[in-house]
Design an enzyme around this catalytic site. Structure first.
Site: not given
Lengths: 616, 616
Positions: A184, A359, A466
């Site tokens: 449950l 992740e 980046r």
């Protein structure tokens, strides 16, 4: 009762009944809580505590202690009842459950010394335990075992299956998942109810030793633990149980989740009354020493003017930190050649954990590793760390000491497009309890800040760029959490340009152009977004006519609002213009995307000219 | 080539070679991209496009079209090459891949009419496709099929297994997952490489029809699709392939991920040169009508002074919206008796989706459902929606029209403790592209705002309160997204108190006390946190001596910073004091926790008195 004399089935049943009674009593005293979810697992935990757990409750720090993680954190009454049964807390404290100021909160947190991590967001205890088990198996070669009490409802969370997958892959034979299959959930039956076959088949396919048992059959439970300990692979015990077991009014009944038993006195009587039994929990063996090999790595240093991406500096710096601090470990989500975590892996393969594209499991493992004193640095694209946001939130509630690095932030990543751009990470990670958010603007600064993260205790986050950007600072220059750096300043500055990361370089370009237009501009590198250097901002607001913030991030919750908050607290009326990413970014060259987002040097110049003209 | 004449194996191979060549060419033209990840799946997609997909590319809106979702979004060159092969785009457009302004972005987005949802964050395409398939199966009883191209790396994401689990449970026989098992991830081998047995066993255990084939064997691929279409359950095809297949320099080679082929001319020659083949894709059958039963539900209305939790109003209002709008559907994460989504389920069971404790799959299903024009409302505890943050982020990139409700926000939930408290949701969801964030302060307002969410297109979020609060507004009073309500105002207001949700009630109490102390206070209900009613704030800043914001949320990215941003943009020097949750909350009664967090009426009074004294 002591572990020296074998406990009879009846004696073990008595222990379980005490756990049930005390779960009922705690919830009654607290006026809320989850007694029925506790009662279903009482037999499982009684046998564990009395016969298999090795734990010195007088010394929670003891390195050889087993770990016991309640992945189903709402069964906290049971956990606290176990502490009483083990003599770690007294009955009086048990009855402070959920009271204001009590450490016995609604869901366990590490304010209790025997709790490793906060649970209560389902699906987290098992993946975190994978991290604890990895520490024992891969790093410490230790004998401790990690016992995890899981709920059946939480097996719907994908993070649980990331954990099954990773534990099987890493062959974590020190990990035992005990699944309390009480059929449950909160609002009704689970997907599989008592049919454990699908779950068992999946766990088996993940490389686990799997047993399906009756969780109220004390001998079966005992035998299952014996087999699990000898399995040689991670072991899962799917134990069919009844929610609220032992009290007919609630046993296997709907609508009995998360509330005290209506008539606790009758329930306690039905369970045979209050008991004050105590078990002597087995002591762990003496811990064995272990050795960490540290390959020497020079501290990275970059030449002024050289173009280096801060993500590359992250990799270099992490490899160096691994050399100077044997507690430093690294994890990556299968993008180590982009985040440059691979540079750590190359130098310190024993302390590198490839977590694949998972992740949640990656952050959970970091949180697990730090429970053993390791200093985990976990990295992925900043955008994909959003996948683990609930784990980060909970890690902070645990006051866990873990460090994340998100690369490829902002529109400046270029052609990969918006799915790969972190544009919300500053907002999301600032809104984490006691967090630190750093955004280095050059490679030497990234090195220094990463070391600051190593020394800091708690959750800290670094966002890296980046693209390659020019080196601005000398190698070895000091940068502190909470600091900033003023790169251009003069007595007659008409405006202050505030950037960080890639936008700092846009600010510098803009300042040059503004200077040639006769507008002297101060430039501030706000590399520490949280905590923020309010003093420098307030002084700039006072000394210059206007402030302009520029960020490769959405406007909400970013650098602009951080600065706005500082100005508001100071009651400053200095105009602030906040440039942030506007519109829906696409693919393209970084310069085109910075321009389209309205955050390149041309936009800074234009905003500065406008605000200065407005002021004059 | 047309579908009328059976295509030979050689012809199908030619089509696949064109897809490879065009993938190589697109990446070369774009200067970046993922040709090798495209080439591995070329045979799979050639056979699908030529023989099994039913799609009228001239009418992407056609209700009977199949859906094709690239869960491995980085294989976008392949997808765009398929569009060319189908005649949907021309060669010239293909070569705009990743150029600034081109709709052929690095990862697919719905700016392209045949793309349902943005992908590129791995592990999302399959769970979203579950939502599309649920629409077909449960709501529309339609014949369309949902084809999903998955990568093997992304099977490490737990969200994929949430999808396998849910699709099996819902027996979605219209869903076919084609897994391109090319063995190599971004940085190296996947966990299982070409051993598909573990993955296959798990998918089988989830109730799927599972096949393991050679993904370059065109006849095997064709036969696999035939079997999948007839399976009667969701079907998974694990196809072993070679990354970069067809070009020896890159085929099954490491370090060839995510970059153009070094020598594209040689590669194209090796693949047999450029081709301009075209396939006639099968047209879908005529769509069948379907009917939605709408049970009548009265618009909820609450009496002034009555105490009603806004979460209860959410349930009541949702049931009403289901009655007035047949497109409204609801999903919940197994907490429908707490969020009150169960009230919708009771009235409209056919349009209610129990998603169990799998928040990623829940949000993904909502995003999938809206691709078919449904208006999904998905609910859980606000804290647990953080689990789905990456899905929400990507949903916004898709410009998806979906609505979330997070209940149990803030410390005011009381005894359950911090794991259950949403304290970051405003910050996180404000930092989502084009989002709407609403925080109703009473039950009647919640009803009206939920209807506004229904009418709004895009992502919107409502946070609701666990505790009952007094009804303030008349039933039927109008509240708009972007609005606010000034509840107390006078000509000589010394201070403005700004709250929303539970803190508005603290503000009202504080205003009473301040009035009795001779300090007239304006009170603003800032129920629309994003977009925010800047006008009202600026006027209040001008007309009153100071502003105080109060929120049951962390300071970062919340109401206080929202207001600070407004003041900064306006160049206002009016002092702002922002009260937000400080410190680490625990368990206890709501009043005690509000006081401990520094956000109850006493703290508001004290802050107001201080700031007024400072101003005078």
């Amino acid at each position: 009762m002591t572990a020296d004399q074998p406990l009879s089935r009846e004696q073990l049943h008595e222990l379980a009944q005490q756990l049930r009674v005390d779960s009922v009593r705690a919830a009654a005293a607290g006026g809320s809580g989850h007694p029925t979810s506790s009662m279903s697992a009482a037999d499982l935990m009684a046998v564990l505590l009395a016969k298999h757990l090795r734990y010195d409750f007088s010394s929670a720090e003891k390195r050889a202690n087993d770990h016991l993680v309640f992945s189903k954190g709402h069964a906290s009454p049971l956990l606290y009842a176990m502490y009483k049964l083990a003599g770690a807390i007294d009955d009086e404290e048990l009855l402070t459950f959920r009271h204001f100021g009590s450490r016995l909160q609604g869901h366990p947190t590490p304010e209790i010394p025997w709790v490793d991590v906060a649970t209560g967001s389902l699906g987290q205890g098992l993946p975190i335990s994978v991290g604890i088990a990895l520490a024992g198996k891969r790093l410490e070669h230790a004998d401790f075992r990690v016992w995890v009490l899981c709920g059946d409802s939480e097996l719907a969370e994908g993070s649980m299956w990331e954990a099954f997958e990773h534990a099987g892959h890493a062959q974590l034979d020190n990990l035992i998942a005990v699944v309390d299959v009480n059929r449950l959930g909160q609002r009704g039956p689970t997907m599989h109810e008592w049919d454990t076959s699908s779950l068992a088949a999946r766990a088996t396919a993940c490389g686990w030793d799997v047993q399906e048992i009756d969780g109220h059959d004390i001998e079966a439970v005992d035998a299952a633990y014996e087999r699990a300990l000898a399995a040689g692979v991670p072991a899962a015990i799917f134990a069919r149980t009844k929610k609220g077991s032992g009290v007919a009014a609630v046993e296997d009944q709907p609508n009995q989740h998360g509330k005290p038993i209506e008539d606790p006195a009758a329930a306690i009587e039905e369970l045979g009354g209050e008991r004050s039994l105590r078990v002597e929990v087995k002591r762990p063996p003496e811990p064995q020493p272990y050795e960490i090999v540290r390959e020497a790595v020079e501290r990275p240093a970059y030449e002024s003017g050289e173009k280096v991406a801060t993500r590359a500096a992250y990799g270099d710096a992490l490899a160096w930190l691994g050399a100077i601090d044997e507690k430093v470990v690294a994890l990556d989500g299968e993008v180590g050649n982009s985040t440059y975590a691979e540079r750590f892996a190359a130098k310190h393969p024993d302390r590198f954990f490839e977590m694949y594209i998972a992740e949640q499991q990656m952050v959970a493992a970091a949180v697990g590793l730090q429970t053993r004193g390791w200093k985990p640095f976990a990295s992925s694209f900043g955008a994909f760390l959003s996948r683990a946001y609930d784990f980060i939130r909970m890690g902070a509630i645990s006051a866990a000491d873990f460090k994340l690095c998100g690369s490829h932030v902002g529109v400046s990543i270029g052609p990969d497009g918006p799915s790969q751009m972190a544009l919300e990470d500053i907002a999301a990670f600032r809104a984490v309890l006691d967090s630190v958010v750093l955004y280095p603007s050059d490679a030497n600064q990234a090195v220094e800040l990463l070391d600051a993260m190593r020394r800091h205790r708690g959750f800290s986050y670094m966002r890296t760029t980046r693209e390659k950007t020019p080196v601005l600072y000398e190698a070895g220059e000091t940068f502190e959490i909470g600091g900033s750096r003023t790169l251009r300043t003069g007595d007659d500055d008409a405006v202050t340009l505030i950037g960080a990361g890639i936008t700092l370089h846009e600010c510098l370009t803009a300042a040059d152009e503004l200077a040639s237009n006769g507008i002297p501009a101060r430039v501030v590198d706000l590399y520490s977004v949280k905590p923020v250097d309010a003093g420098t901002i307030v002084v700039a607001a006072r000394e210059t006519g206007a402030l302009i913030t520029v960020e490769d991030h959405w406007a909400e919750g970013g650098i602009g609002e951080t600065v706005a908050g500082v100005l508001a607290r100071a009651g400053s009326g200095t105009p602030l213009v906040s440039l942030a990413v506007s519109g829906r970014p696409g693919s393209g060259p970084p310069e085109a995307l910075l321009a389209a987002a309205g955050i390149d040097s041309a936009h800074v110049v234009s905003a500065a000219e406008d605000v200065v003209a407005g002021n004059s």
